[in-house]
Design a protein around this motif. Structure first.
Motif, PDB file in Angstrom:
ATOM      1  N   SER A  32      38.410  47.667  37.656  1.00  0.00           N
ATOM      2  CA  SER A  32      39.085  46.917  38.607  1.00  0.00           C
ATOM      3  C   SER A  32      40.228  48.400  38.397  1.00  0.00           C
ATOM      4  N   LYS A  33      40.852  48.257  39.220  1.00  0.00           N
ATOM      5  CA  LYS A  33      42.038  49.132  39.032  1.00  0.00           C
ATOM      6  C   LYS A  33      43.329  48.421  40.499  1.00  0.00           C
ATOM      7  N   LEU A  34      44.217  47.850  40.548  1.00  0.00           N
ATOM      8  CA  LEU A  34      44.602  47.388  41.178  1.00  0.00           C
ATOM      9  C   LEU A  34      46.253  47.745  40.983  1.00  0.00           C
ATOM     10  N   ASP A  35      46.840  47.381  42.287  1.00  0.00           N
ATOM     11  CA  ASP A  35      48.527  47.145  42.517  1.00  0.00           C
ATOM     12  C   ASP A  35      48.371  46.038  42.262  1.00  0.00           C
ATOM     13  N   TRP A  36      48.671  44.793  41.329  1.00  0.00           N
ATOM     14  CA  TRP A  36      49.062  44.227  41.500  1.00  0.00           C
ATOM     15  C   TRP A  36      50.311  43.358  42.109  1.00  0.00           C
ATOM     16  N   ALA A  37      51.178  44.563  42.202  1.00  0.00           N
ATOM     17  CA  ALA A  37      53.188  43.261  42.526  1.00  0.00           C
ATOM     18  C   ALA A  37      52.654  43.910  44.609  1.00  0.00           C
ATOM     19  N   ASN A  38      51.446  44.918  44.620  1.00  0.00           N
ATOM     20  CA  ASN A  38      51.802  45.234  46.500  1.00  0.00           C
ATOM     21  C   ASN A  38      51.229  44.137  46.248  1.00  0.00           C
ATOM     22  N   ILE A  39      49.915  43.746  46.010  1.00  0.00           N
ATOM     23  CA  ILE A  39      49.162  42.976  46.338  1.00  0.00           C
ATOM     24  C   ILE A  39      49.925  41.186  46.329  1.00  0.00           C
ATOM     25  N   TYR A  45      35.959  44.894  54.840  1.00  0.00           N
ATOM     26  CA  TYR A  45      36.044  45.698  55.861  1.00  0.00           C
ATOM     27  C   TYR A  45      37.743  46.815  55.319  1.00  0.00           C
ATOM     28  N   GLY A  46      37.347  47.161  54.870  1.00  0.00           N
ATOM     29  CA  GLY A  46      38.157  48.389  53.638  1.00  0.00           C
ATOM     30  C   GLY A  46      38.435  48.412  52.698  1.00  0.00           C
ATOM     31  N   ASN A  47      39.229  48.982  51.648  1.00  0.00           N
ATOM     32  CA  ASN A  47      39.611  48.600  50.827  1.00  0.00           C
ATOM     33  C   ASN A  47      41.119  48.404  49.817  1.00  0.00           C
ATOM     34  N   ILE A  48      41.176  48.337  49.764  1.00  0.00           N
ATOM     35  CA  ILE A  48      42.507  47.414  49.547  1.00  0.00           C
ATOM     36  C   ILE A  48      43.337  48.582  48.817  1.00  0.00           C
ATOM     37  N   GLN A  49      43.247  50.018  48.485  1.00  0.00           N
ATOM     38  CA  GLN A  49      43.930  51.118  48.162  1.00  0.00           C
ATOM     39  C   GLN A  49      43.843  51.836  49.147  1.00  0.00           C
ATOM     40  N   ASP A  50      43.625  51.796  50.820  1.00  0.00           N
ATOM     41  CA  ASP A  50      43.822  52.352  51.728  1.00  0.00           C
ATOM     42  C   ASP A  50      44.084  51.426  53.495  1.00  0.00           C
ATOM     43  N   THR A  51      43.752  50.363  53.069  1.00  0.00           N
ATOM     44  CA  THR A  51      44.216  49.315  53.935  1.00  0.00           C
ATOM     45  C   THR A  51      44.575  47.701  53.419  1.00  0.00           C
ATOM     46  N   THR A  52      45.135  47.616  54.046  1.00  0.00           N
ATOM     47  CA  THR A  52      45.835  46.582  54.200  1.00  0.00           C
ATOM     48  C   THR A  52      45.673  45.170  53.844  1.00  0.00           C
TER      49      THR A  52
END
Length: 338
Positions: free
Chosen positions: A112-119, A268-275
């Protein structure tokens, strides 16, 4: 003599197929009652004890006295005068929250690779108050500390962490995390050698516990059990018209896919390109929010329906969205856990 009977507003009766319960949503407990007593309480509201007994031709006076004495002894009810009845209105069971999202789940594995600050910032914008992080791979305490630091000055008030037990990580490291961050709700170390509490806080926050259950993927979800019952005003009122698990929930699975629940297949989309906000604009995403217990087969006949969670990811008939949760083994028609 006061001859009129009234349940306290926080004591709510729920009828099941075989038996009923009275939920005290203030003291967060419940008691079983016969369906006959439920019918008396509902059908004879506003009547005096003598009028109620007369309704049954005084054939069951002793039983009715036992019923009412039981309710008084349990502090579920009280006697009053007729002209006092209107002084004790029923509780308003309407539910709402000033937030687009109330709770979120984020699943992690070793890839898993997530931008935690953004999330976290996105969840903040949606008004989210409760976050659960479920890890199926080992993450060090320092990783979770970084999440807590991102929550500073944010409206998320509780974080629950479910993470693997690892002998190499000393218990003191986890305890230090719990002591340092008051937002911690539960820290659950799964796949442990035994079930035990390292910290059990009476406030309900800051608990650290070990569970022997192996939780290595999102399939370990949807279990219906009395240990998961939630008896409070929020759960009880929300369950009247909303799904008790999925309402105003949003999730991110191990691959970054945004879903109602990580265990569900629809993305409903991926967090990499969908908010997350973009997902909420999709009305299909919100459809499951209003599938409530009074609509679900079998559940609608269950006395626990307003204090029990629900699962739409694992259902007994996959083609029927209103079928009973597959991982519930309670039978309300026999009042037994099978």
């Amino acid at each position: 003599m006061a001859d009129y009977f009234r349940l306290f507003a926080n004591c709510l009766s729920v009828k099941g197929a075989r038996r009923s319960i009275i939920c005290d949503i203030q003291r967060q407990n419940f008691e079983f009652i016969p369906n006959g007593l439920y019918d008396i309480l509902i059908e004879n509201r506003g009547k005096s004890l003598s009028e109620i007994k007369a309704e049954y031709n005084n054939e069951y006076d002793e039983v009715i006295d036992e019923y009412f004495n039981f309710l008084i002894d349990k502090d579920f009810a009280f006697w009053c005068e007729k002209d006092e009845l209107d002084l004790f209105p029923d509780l308003d069971l309407y539910w709402d929250e000033p937030a687009q999202i109330t709770n979120a789940i984020i699943d992690l594995n070793e890839w898993s690779k997530l931008d935690w600050a953004n999330i976290i910032q996105q969840l903040e914008g949606l008004g989210c108050k409760h976050l659960q992080v479920r890890a199926f791979a080992v993450y060090q305490p320092a990783f979770y500390e970084s999440i807590f630091q991102l929550l500073e000055n944010k409206r998320i008030i509780s974080l629950e962490i479910i993470t693997p037990y690892l002998l190499d990580i000393e218990e003191d490291s986890w305890l230090a995390l719990a002591q340092k961050y008051p937002r911690l709700h539960n820290l659950i170390l799964h796949s442990a050698p035994e079930d035990k509490f390292a910290v059990e806080d009476p406030s309900g926050m800051g608990n650290v516990l070990y569970v022997s259950q192996v939780i290595d993927s999102s399939v370990h979800c949807g279990i219906i059990s009395p240990s998961y019952f939630s008896i409070n005003i929020k759960t009880f009122t929300e369950a009247q018209q909303h799904n008790s698990c999925l309402n105003r929930k949003i999730s991110i699975d191990v691959g970054g896919e945004i879903k109602n629940c990580p265990s569900m297949t629809k993305s409903y989309g991926n967090i990499q390109d969908t908010t997350l906000a973009q997902v909420l604009e999709n009305q299909d995403f919100k459809k499951v929010w209003t599938i409530h217990k009074n609509q679900i087969e079998v559940c609608k006949d269950c006395e626990f329906r307003y204090i029990c969670t629900d699962c739409r990811a694992y259902i007994s008939e996959p083609e029927n969205q209103y079928s009973k949760p597959a991982k519930c083994n309670y039978n309300p028609y026999t009042a037994t856990w099978e």
